[in-house]
Motif scaffolding. Structure first.
Motif, PDB file in Angstrom:
ATOM      1  N   ALA A   7      11.393 -29.362  29.401  1.00 32.14           N
ATOM      2  CA  ALA A   7      12.288 -29.047  28.415  1.00 32.14           C
ATOM      3  C   ALA A   7      11.422 -28.288  27.108  1.00 32.14           C
ATOM      4  CB  ALA A   7      12.938 -30.143  27.594  1.00 32.14           C
ATOM      5  N   SER A   8      10.819 -27.970  27.517  1.00 32.15           N
ATOM      6  CA  SER A   8      10.045 -26.670  26.388  1.00 32.15           C
ATOM      7  C   SER A   8       9.982 -25.305  26.584  1.00 32.15           C
ATOM      8  CB  SER A   8       8.467 -27.670  26.181  1.00 32.15           C
ATOM      9  OG  SER A   8       7.202 -27.155  27.481  1.00 32.15           O
ATOM     10  N   ALA A   9       9.749 -25.238  28.188  1.00 33.10           N
ATOM     11  CA  ALA A   9      10.042 -23.562  28.911  1.00 33.10           C
ATOM     12  C   ALA A   9      11.603 -23.485  27.841  1.00 33.10           C
ATOM     13  CB  ALA A   9       9.801 -23.719  29.723  1.00 33.10           C
ATOM     14  N   PRO A  10      11.407 -22.474  27.512  1.00 32.93           N
ATOM     15  CA  PRO A  10      13.356 -21.680  27.152  1.00 32.93           C
ATOM     16  C   PRO A  10      13.749 -22.071  28.423  1.00 32.93           C
ATOM     17  CG  PRO A  10      11.387 -19.790  28.554  1.00 32.93           C
ATOM     18  CD  PRO A  10      10.488 -20.765  28.475  1.00 32.93           C
ATOM     19  N   PRO A  11      15.514 -22.107  28.084  1.00 33.24           N
ATOM     20  CA  PRO A  11      16.833 -22.601  28.569  1.00 33.24           C
ATOM     21  C   PRO A  11      16.372 -21.195  29.576  1.00 33.24           C
ATOM     22  CG  PRO A  11      16.855 -23.036  26.185  1.00 33.24           C
ATOM     23  CD  PRO A  11      15.481 -22.372  26.754  1.00 33.24           C
ATOM     24  N   LEU A  36       7.154 -16.938  34.460  1.00 28.77           N
ATOM     25  CA  LEU A  36       7.689 -17.880  33.259  1.00 28.77           C
ATOM     26  C   LEU A  36       8.544 -18.803  33.835  1.00 28.77           C
ATOM     27  CD1 LEU A  36       7.865 -17.280  30.075  1.00 28.77           C
ATOM     28  CD2 LEU A  36      10.047 -16.372  31.308  1.00 28.77           C
ATOM     29  N   PRO A  37       7.806 -20.290  32.984  1.00 31.49           N
ATOM     30  CA  PRO A  37       9.011 -21.700  33.562  1.00 31.49           C
ATOM     31  C   PRO A  37       9.936 -21.043  32.706  1.00 31.49           C
ATOM     32  CG  PRO A  37       6.439 -21.984  32.780  1.00 31.49           C
ATOM     33  CD  PRO A  37       6.519 -20.204  32.620  1.00 31.49           C
ATOM     34  N   VAL A  38      11.382 -21.103  33.735  1.00 29.23           N
ATOM     35  CA  VAL A  38      12.131 -21.534  32.871  1.00 29.23           C
ATOM     36  C   VAL A  38      12.990 -22.860  32.583  1.00 29.23           C
ATOM     37  CG1 VAL A  38      13.141 -19.703  32.711  1.00 29.23           C
ATOM     38  CG2 VAL A  38      13.465 -20.356  35.297  1.00 29.23           C
ATOM     39  N   ARG A  62      18.353 -33.008  33.933  1.00 25.65           N
ATOM     40  CA  ARG A  62      19.265 -32.607  34.900  1.00 25.65           C
ATOM     41  C   ARG A  62      18.644 -32.833  35.789  1.00 25.65           C
ATOM     42  NH1 ARG A  62      23.807 -32.395  32.784  1.00 25.65           N
ATOM     43  NH2 ARG A  62      25.203 -33.991  32.210  1.00 25.65           N
ATOM     44  N   ILE A  63      18.322 -33.488  37.185  1.00 26.12           N
ATOM     45  CA  ILE A  63      17.572 -32.881  38.078  1.00 26.12           C
ATOM     46  C   ILE A  63      18.207 -32.397  38.980  1.00 26.12           C
ATOM     47  CG2 ILE A  63      15.988 -34.191  40.208  1.00 26.12           C
ATOM     48  CD1 ILE A  63      15.143 -36.211  38.029  1.00 26.12           C
ATOM     49  N   LEU A  64      18.281 -31.574  38.921  1.00 19.61           N
ATOM     50  CA  LEU A  64      18.891 -30.698  40.062  1.00 19.61           C
ATOM     51  C   LEU A  64      18.627 -30.647  41.850  1.00 19.61           C
ATOM     52  CD1 LEU A  64      20.206 -27.602  38.480  1.00 19.61           C
ATOM     53  CD2 LEU A  64      21.270 -29.622  38.786  1.00 19.61           C
TER      54      LEU A  64
END
Lengths: 245, 245
Positions: free
Chosen positions: A173-177, A211-213, A218-220
């Motif tokens: 959740a700290s990665a940019p949306p 880059l992690p996004v 929710r776990i997709l």
């Protein structure tokens, strides 16, 4: 009622603007689509959609060019690195991302992939997958078919000539949306397998500037994540959320 | 390795913070997930995710509250009006939009729907669909389950109390592209069946202030279109592309 649709690049060109149909294709047109001499048929060619008319050539059938139809396959160049999935999930992933509009798919044999492919099996799978993306590109009326690479490891995939804008779907959740970012004209998207990336693969991807996004809490499922990231790129581009890369 | 996950709202509360498990649930935990007394289990409740521990109660098993886990089910309120689809496509639609994060799904019996439901069949289908969205919300670790309405016509759906921001997926390239719009905090998305809307339905939707939105030149399958529009709303909201509605 839409016109019947064919991919023409595999059809022999009898003369400029006249493509010979195979017996199977002609049979399909006559019996399933009730076409007759003079009926309109849409032809898909790389980067083009053409309107053609059915024409008898002795015992065979051909289609003759009538006019160019709009083929605005405009959009970002999207390379999708996708972990192999078990069951029918990978087929579904291929179908959906073809519809959505990715340019190239690199299937990944990941450390946590449940599916294992030896060389013989990989060849057979690849032939089947190529047929799926071809069929699907026809279904969704795309003039281009996504390229489909031979399955390889994450390490091998990173030796390919990939665009420099690189994103990996993360549960952090700290990665940019995802949607806070603008869409480059050319990009790579990576989506892991059911069991997610291994620590080694994560470190490889980080080392290769992925880059992690963040896609939300929710776990997709992997194929839904692939649809979500591809759709972000295509829709964002279309909606003017672009940046030159 | 993630903790086993359960929906707790259906479990009897023995005392504050102590939920009784059914035999079936306890059996699943012991045999499939190898849980034992004291093992951690994640409990999903409307708007909450709680960490619990397995506890023996005589012949039965219960789970006792340990602590609240973060349950940021924050996001826009999305009502999806979705045309019924044939085969497994509607099941797949339900699964994907639940994962992606819609709040309520109204299945539509459209003029061009291939699927026809009489009352008896509708009840059975509805029970099955409710199970699907419940299972899926557990799978994707969502603390809320989308509401699922009884199938109805477009006209009936428009008599429901729906948010005032309304969008309908269109193939009309003159409509604004989906991602050019900001995401309201509460919205309705409408996606037609395989055969698209009838003229009458289109006019109903227009009359009820549904804005057509363009998803690109590719012809998307209905379930993919549903995934694309839902994902736009959830991801756009998360990415800060919001507007107060």
């Amino acid at each position: 009622m839409s016109w019947p649709r064919f991919r023409l690049e595999g059809c022999p060109l009898l003369e400029e603007g006249l493509w010979l149909l195979s017996e199977e294709e002609a049979h399909h047109l006559m019996t399933v689509r009730h076409s007759r001499e003079g009926s309109f048929v849409e032809g898909l060619l790389p980067g083009r959609i053409v309107l053609t008319r059915l024409e008898r050539r002795g015992e065979k059938w051909a289609v003759r060019f009538v006019e160019e139809l709009s083929a605005s396959d405009e959009g970002p160049e999207i390379v999708l690195l996708a972990g192999l999935l078990k069951g029918d999930s990978f087929d579904l992933l291929l179908r959906q991302v073809t519809e959505i509009g990715v340019s190239r798919i690199v299937p990944l044999c990941c450390d946590h992939s449940v599916v294992r492919l030896d060389d013989g099996k990989a060849e057979k799978k690849l032939a089947r997958w190529r047929k799926i993306v071809q069929e699907e590109s026809k279904q969704c009326r795309s003039s281009t078919i996504p390229l489909l690479d031979r399955p390889c490891s994450v390490e091998q995939a990173l030796t390919l000539d990939l665009p420099s804008s690189r994103f990996v779907a993360a549960i952090d959740a700290s990665a940019p949306p995802l949607a806070s970012l603008d869409v480059p004209s050319s990009l790579v998207l990576a989506v892991g397998p059911e069991g997610d990336w291994s620590a080694g693969e994560e470190s490889c991807l980080r080392g290769a500037s992925f880059l992690p996004v963040y896609l939300g809490h929710r776990i997709l499922r992997a194929f839904t994540a692939a649809a979500v990231v591809s759709s972000w790129a295509v829709q964002g581009w279309l909606g003017g959320r672009r940046v030159l890369s």
